[in-house]
Design an enzyme around this catalytic site. Structure first.
Site, PDB file in Angstrom:
ATOM      1  N   GLN A 107      14.820  37.407  33.374  1.00 15.75           N
ATOM      2  CA  GLN A 107      14.677  38.710  32.869  1.00 15.75           C
ATOM      3  C   GLN A 107      15.955  39.043  32.183  1.00 15.75           C
ATOM      4  O   GLN A 107      17.100  39.018  32.755  1.00 15.75           O
ATOM      5  CB  GLN A 107      14.363  39.703  33.778  1.00 15.75           C
ATOM      6  CG  GLN A 107      13.932  41.006  33.561  1.00 15.75           C
ATOM      7  CD  GLN A 107      12.787  41.102  32.549  1.00 15.75           C
ATOM      8  OE1 GLN A 107      11.781  40.437  32.627  1.00 15.75           O
ATOM      9  NE2 GLN A 107      12.852  42.034  31.622  1.00 15.75           N
TER      10      GLN A 107
ATOM     11  N   ASP B 207       9.413  32.232  27.402  1.00 14.18           N
ATOM     12  CA  ASP B 207       9.819  33.170  26.507  1.00 14.18           C
ATOM     13  C   ASP B 207       9.984  33.011  25.094  1.00 14.18           C
ATOM     14  O   ASP B 207      10.193  33.689  24.123  1.00 14.18           O
ATOM     15  CB  ASP B 207      11.123  33.989  27.058  1.00 14.18           C
ATOM     16  CG  ASP B 207      10.854  35.012  27.984  1.00 14.18           C
ATOM     17  OD1 ASP B 207      10.186  35.772  27.713  1.00 14.18           O
ATOM     18  OD2 ASP B 207      11.844  35.267  28.917  1.00 14.18           O
TER      19      ASP B 207
ATOM     20  N   LYS C  92       4.774  41.482  35.838  1.00 14.76           N
ATOM     21  CA  LYS C  92       4.712  40.182  35.312  1.00 14.76           C
ATOM     22  C   LYS C  92       4.010  39.507  36.608  1.00 14.76           C
ATOM     23  O   LYS C  92       2.870  38.821  36.667  1.00 14.76           O
ATOM     24  CB  LYS C  92       5.882  39.423  34.976  1.00 14.76           C
ATOM     25  CG  LYS C  92       6.511  39.823  33.605  1.00 14.76           C
ATOM     26  CD  LYS C  92       7.819  39.576  33.139  1.00 14.76           C
ATOM     27  CE  LYS C  92       7.940  39.958  31.766  1.00 14.76           C
ATOM     28  NZ  LYS C  92       9.453  39.954  31.528  1.00 14.76           N
TER      29      LYS C  92
HETATM   30  N1  GUN Z   1      13.804  42.013  28.508  1.00 18.23           N
HETATM   31  C1  GUN Z   1      13.042  42.623  27.723  1.00 18.23           C
HETATM   32  N2  GUN Z   1      12.042  41.943  26.953  1.00 18.23           N
HETATM   33  C2  GUN Z   1      12.210  40.850  27.567  1.00 18.23           C
HETATM   34  C3  GUN Z   1      11.449  39.605  27.399  1.00 18.23           C
HETATM   35  O1  GUN Z   1      10.338  39.377  26.817  1.00 18.23           O
HETATM   36  N3  GUN Z   1      11.711  38.660  28.269  1.00 18.23           N
HETATM   37  C4  GUN Z   1      12.816  38.616  28.992  1.00 18.23           C
HETATM   38  N4  GUN Z   1      12.879  37.165  29.737  1.00 18.23           N
HETATM   39  N5  GUN Z   1      13.382  39.661  29.362  1.00 18.23           N
HETATM   40  C5  GUN Z   1      13.344  40.784  28.570  1.00 18.23           C
END
Ligand code: GUN
Length: 292
Positions: free
Chosen positions: A96, A119, A52
């Protein structure tokens, strides 16, 4: 033989468009900023967070990362989120998941300001997705929709079957397909005669988290097959939820793993961050025109 939907190439194309949007925003005095919070030392999460950050750098988005120890208290994490909520240079906040078990995921998600919830996990944004009033699109499902659109696949009137009902993928995916005029069925672990249902699909989206879960017996010849799965084999190789070798000869389109949906999820996160920054640039413009 199926046409391959190249998520890497489509993601690169969209990231170029995003980089241009970021430049335009910078010219208006607003550089989009994303804060990424990682708690603990889950190795898979660390890889996602690194990717990211890299994607932000590529597109000109400023990123701040907070790597907190596994014993971080809930109050410490919430205090950081509140600080970032109030920071005008931060337009998106991502925590996350999964979090260590002593932290309550629901409380954490609820603390992120809905205006910075890139998100789209906050109930306010989930509710907006339900009624088709999108501020932020859910990243993985929006990535799937972009893959379909850019491959010239129209969902209108199609039988769309989603396997998996998670809050992150299955449920919002069903909503996006529905808004795109598909006839949507959501399957899960209690679905009876699963193969019978999936064989009805013109568009089959699989998000169950089990390697090779979908074989050729579950796919209608000519179907579009989108594999959201990301499983690690014993030899360390990444693999999807679809048995690619078995399904590829009968599908019309198929996404590979890796290189299918994966690169699109981060791309949609960047898009949401830019959208949030655009909103804040508009607010600043309005405020300055009022002053003049
Ligand atoms: N863990 C697995 N996929 C995601 C996601 O799309 N966003 C976040 N914040 N954590 C994740």
């Amino acid at each position: 033989m199926a046409k391959l939907i190249d998520g890497k190439a489509i993601a690169a194309e969209i990231r170029c468009e995003i980089a241009a949007d970021v430049q335009a925003l910078c010219a208006r005095g607003v550089q989009p900023g994303l804060a990424v919070i990682l708690v603990g030392d889950d190795p898979a999460s660390a890889v996602y967070v690194r990717n990211k950050k890299k994607a932000c750098e590529q597109t000109g988005i400023r990123s701040e990362s907070y790597e907190l120890p596994a014993d971080t208290t809930e109050e410490q994490l919430l205090a950081l989120i509140r600080k970032l909520n109030a920071d005008p240079a931060i337009h998106g906040i991502l925590v996350q998941l999964p979090l260590p078990s002593h932290l309550d995921q629901k409380t954490v998600i609820h603390t992120i300001s809905p205006e910075k919830d890139v998100d789209a996990f906050h109930p306010v944004n989930v509710g907006k997705i339900m009624i088709g009033d999108y501020d932020f699109l859910p990243c993985t499902p929006a990535g799937v929709m972009a893959l379909l659109e850019r491959s010239g696949i129209d969902c209108t009137g199609k039988e769309c079957v989603v396997v998996g009902r998670s809050n992150i993928v299955g449920k919002p995916q069903a909503m996006l397909l529905l808004h795109a005029n598909g006839t949507v069925t959501v399957c899960h672990s209690h679905t009876k005669n699963l193969a019978e249902v999936t064989r009805r699909a013109d568009i089959l989206v699989v998000a169950v988290g089990r390697a090779d879960f979908v074989g050729a017996d579950m796919v209608k010849p000519g179907a579009v097959v989108v594999d959201v799965g990301m499983n690690r084999r014993a030899d360390g190789k990444l693999t999807g939820d679809v048995d690619f070798a078995a399904v590829e000869p009968i599908a019309s389109y198929i996404t590979p793993v890796p290189g299918g949906v994966g690169p699109m999820t981060i791309t949609m996160l960047l898009k949401n961050t830019v959208k949030s920054a655009e909103k804040s640039a508009e607010t600043l413009d309005r405020q300055s025109s009022r002053v003049i």
